[in-house]
Enzyme design. Structure first.
Site, short mmCIF file in Angstrom:
data_model
loop_
_atom_site.label_atom_id
_atom_site.label_comp_id
_atom_site.label_asym_id
_atom_site.label_seq_id
_atom_site.Cartn_x
_atom_site.Cartn_y
_atom_site.Cartn_z
N GLY A 46 0.84 -1.19 0.00
CA GLY A 46 0.00 0.00 0.00
C GLY A 46 0.87 1.23 0.00
O GLY A 46 2.04 1.19 0.43
N GLN A 51 2.72 9.83 1.45
CA GLN A 51 4.00 9.14 1.46
C GLN A 51 4.88 9.50 0.26
O GLN A 51 6.09 9.27 0.29
CB GLN A 51 3.80 7.62 1.52
CG GLN A 51 3.23 7.15 2.83
CD GLN A 51 3.11 5.66 2.86
OE1 GLN A 51 2.14 5.09 2.39
NE2 GLN A 51 4.14 5.00 3.40
N CYS A 99 6.25 -0.07 7.46
CA CYS A 99 5.79 1.12 6.74
C CYS A 99 6.91 1.64 5.85
O CYS A 99 8.05 1.77 6.29
CB CYS A 99 5.37 2.20 7.74
SG CYS A 99 4.77 3.71 6.97
N LEU A 100 6.57 1.97 4.62
CA LEU A 100 7.57 2.51 3.69
C LEU A 100 8.07 3.88 4.13
O LEU A 100 9.14 4.30 3.69
CB LEU A 100 6.99 2.58 2.28
CG LEU A 100 6.60 1.23 1.67
CD1 LEU A 100 5.94 1.43 0.31
CD2 LEU A 100 7.81 0.31 1.56
N HIS A 141 -3.96 0.82 7.82
CA HIS A 141 -2.65 1.46 7.79
C HIS A 141 -2.63 2.63 6.80
O HIS A 141 -2.20 3.74 7.15
CB HIS A 141 -1.60 0.41 7.39
CG HIS A 141 -0.21 0.93 7.34
ND1 HIS A 141 0.74 0.60 8.26
CD2 HIS A 141 0.41 1.76 6.45
CE1 HIS A 141 1.88 1.22 7.96
NE2 HIS A 141 1.71 1.92 6.86
N GLU A 142 -3.12 2.40 5.59
CA GLU A 142 -3.10 3.45 4.57
C GLU A 142 -4.08 4.57 4.92
O GLU A 142 -3.79 5.75 4.71
CB GLU A 142 -3.39 2.88 3.18
CG GLU A 142 -2.38 1.85 2.71
CD GLU A 142 -0.93 2.30 2.83
OE1 GLU A 142 -0.64 3.50 2.62
OE2 GLU A 142 -0.08 1.45 3.13
N HIS A 145 -2.61 7.06 7.24
CA HIS A 145 -1.74 8.05 6.60
C HIS A 145 -2.53 9.28 6.16
O HIS A 145 -2.01 10.40 6.21
CB HIS A 145 -1.05 7.44 5.37
CG HIS A 145 0.18 6.66 5.69
ND1 HIS A 145 1.29 7.22 6.27
CD2 HIS A 145 0.47 5.35 5.50
CE1 HIS A 145 2.22 6.29 6.41
NE2 HIS A 145 1.75 5.14 5.97
#
Length: 188
Positions: A46, A51, A99-100, A141-142, A145
């Site tokens: 994702g 991000q 997480c990226l 999670h997304e 953000h």
């Protein structure tokens, strides 16, 4: 299409609520294509607009379940409903998340087991996905953000202390720090 730099924890775009998408144009289509390419190159499951430094309410997702069925798409201006988060501590084997925007680290985090995602796609067509397990985790999670919350903001105290130490040690926690999938190797 292009792989975009991924913003690392500390940049204001990651810690502020994202704005609704209002323009459904070629610029948005290019952004979504770039987000898919960036997510795949990272690799990730994702990626939210903030991000890649874009404070808009959208995220891409790609998940292959145990039956090899792929769920892939973009959620624009999403709404998310979740079941209650189970009481107790997160399981250190089953509930580990990464997480990226906090690359290379994984910590246990308790999430709701089920979620309902409602959003529109690039053609402004509404859709709904009912998700369980890891896909529900990805959506939560997304979606976080988009509200300016990173998963490390939700960690239990013990793991939050470790995450803060990692952030300081790596020079994160300040604006302007990014990494580029395919060039920088921060996820291994």
């Amino acid at each position: 299409m292009a792989v975009r730099p991924i913003v690392i924890s500390g940049d204001p775009v990651l810690h502020s609520p994202a704005a609704p998408v209002v323009e459904f144009d070629d610029e948005l289509r290019t952004l979504v294509q770039d987000m898919f390419e960036t997510m795949d190159a990272a690799p990730g499951v994702g990626l939210a607009g903030p991000q890649v430094g874009v404070g808009l309410r959208l995220f891409t997702f790609s998940y292959l379940d145990d039956d090899e069925v792929e769920t892939r798409g973009v959620a624009i201006n999403p709404e998310l409903w979740i079941t209650p988060v189970p009481a107790g501590e997160a399981d250190e084997d089953e509930d580990v998340e990464g997480c990226l925007s906090f690359p290379g680290e994984r910590f246990p985090l308790q999430r709701a087991g089920s979620a309902v995602l409602r959003a529109v796609d690039l053609d402004q067509k509404p859709f709904e996905i009912r998700a369980d397990g890891w896909l529900a985790r990805i959506f939560q999670h997304e979606f976080d953000h988009l509200d300016g919350t990173l998963y490390v903001d939700r960690l239990e105290h013990f793991y939050a202390k470790i995450a803060a130490k990692v952030s300081r040690k790596r020079g994160w926690g300040v604006p302007g720090v990014t990494w580029l999938p395919g060039v920088d190797d921060l996820e291994s």
